[in-house]
Structure formats: C-alpha cells, structure tokens
Scaffold this motif. Sequence first.
Motif, PDB file in Angstrom:
ATOM      1  N   UNK A 131       0.803  -1.384   0.011  1.00  0.00           N
ATOM      2  CA  UNK A 131       0.008  -0.119   0.108  1.00  0.00           C
ATOM      3  C   UNK A 131       1.009   1.283   0.135  1.00  0.00           C
ATOM      4  N   UNK A 132       1.874   1.126   0.693  1.00  0.00           N
ATOM      5  CA  UNK A 132       2.810   2.387   0.759  1.00  0.00           C
ATOM      6  C   UNK A 132       3.777   2.618  -0.588  1.00  0.00           C
ATOM      7  N   UNK A 133       4.057   1.645  -1.159  1.00  0.00           N
ATOM      8  CA  UNK A 133       4.613   1.614  -2.562  1.00  0.00           C
ATOM      9  C   UNK A 133       3.778   1.715  -3.732  1.00  0.00           C
ATOM     10  N   UNK A 134       2.765   1.274  -3.647  1.00  0.00           N
ATOM     11  CA  UNK A 134       1.662   1.254  -4.748  1.00  0.00           C
ATOM     12  C   UNK A 134       0.456   1.924  -4.404  1.00  0.00           C
ATOM     13  N   UNK A 135       0.283   3.107  -4.092  1.00  0.00           N
ATOM     14  CA  UNK A 135      -0.757   3.728  -3.560  1.00  0.00           C
ATOM     15  C   UNK A 135      -1.903   3.707  -4.781  1.00  0.00           C
ATOM     16  N   UNK A 136      -3.106   3.535  -4.173  1.00  0.00           N
ATOM     17  CA  UNK A 136      -4.218   3.245  -5.341  1.00  0.00           C
ATOM     18  C   UNK A 136      -5.470   3.985  -4.381  1.00  0.00           C
TER      19      UNK A 136
END
Length: 164
Positions: A30-35
């Motif tokens: 979630x931190x590296x690939x926000x969505x």
Amino acid sequence: MDFLMINPVLTDPSLVFVIFIISLWVTITAAHVPGTGALEIVAFVGIIVSAIILFQMPTNWLAVLVMLMGWAGYSIMPFIKHDYFILAWGGIILQGIGGLFLFNGIMVSPFVVGLVMLILAGYCQFILLPALRLGFTRSSATKDDGLVGVGGRATTDIDQIGTA
C-alpha cells in the motif's frame, strides 16, 4: 469486550504468523503502490487483528521487534534511495528469524516460515520491485517531456518578446 477475546489454545501459531506477516506486507504494498485505499484498509484491519491475537498469546515481543525492523527496512529503504533496495532484502531474513521465535513456549512451523519467506522473496522480486521501478520511471517524467525539441507550427502571431 469479550468479542475481542480469542482462546490462545485454539490459535495456531503458524496461522498467527502468516496473518501478521501478510498484514505487514500489505502495508508495504500500500505504501509503495498507492491506489484506491482498499489495500490500506486491509492492512489496517490485518494489523489490528494481529495485535489483538498477539496480545493474548505468549508473544516474544523482541521477535516482533525484529520482524518490525525487517518490515521497516523494506518499507523505508526504497524511499531513501532506490539503489538501497538491495539492502532491504535483509528485511525478509529478519522477518523469518523473528517468525521462528515469535512465541514463548510454542513454535511457528519452520516449514511455514521458510515457505512464507520464499513466497515473499518471489513477490518482491517479480511484483513489488517491478512496480517500484515503473513508479520511479513515471515520477521522473512529466507529460510535457516528450515535447522538448519537437518542431511545431504557430497558428497565431507570435509576440517579439518571450518564448514559445
């Protein structure tokens, strides 16, 4: 608050380890690939559930600290400098070591710890790292970068002062 009570006798240490480690890795993703925020919600719920279970079991909090240090390495290192990502691999090792000593008096299956660490290594190598590389390439380029140096045609008068 009886609904928060979990019978430690019925809780499998290997399952608790898997829930905890997956929750940590969902936060990393979630931190590296926000969505959409869905991963953040899943991570939050997983961490809360893990904490509730860990507080009711004979948890070795030093092992939890070692696992969190491994999590921090993977979470923070790529943000500091992308070249440091290789150092973050130590995070998987720390999480595996912490998993082996997660509970006092009961043991997480070494097979489960090894299998989860192999899955995490594959996840990082083939899913998370390529997503991070794609994000770094996209963030360094703006939508106008492709226009630099390209010829154009003016359709209105150009003022003598200024640039186009």
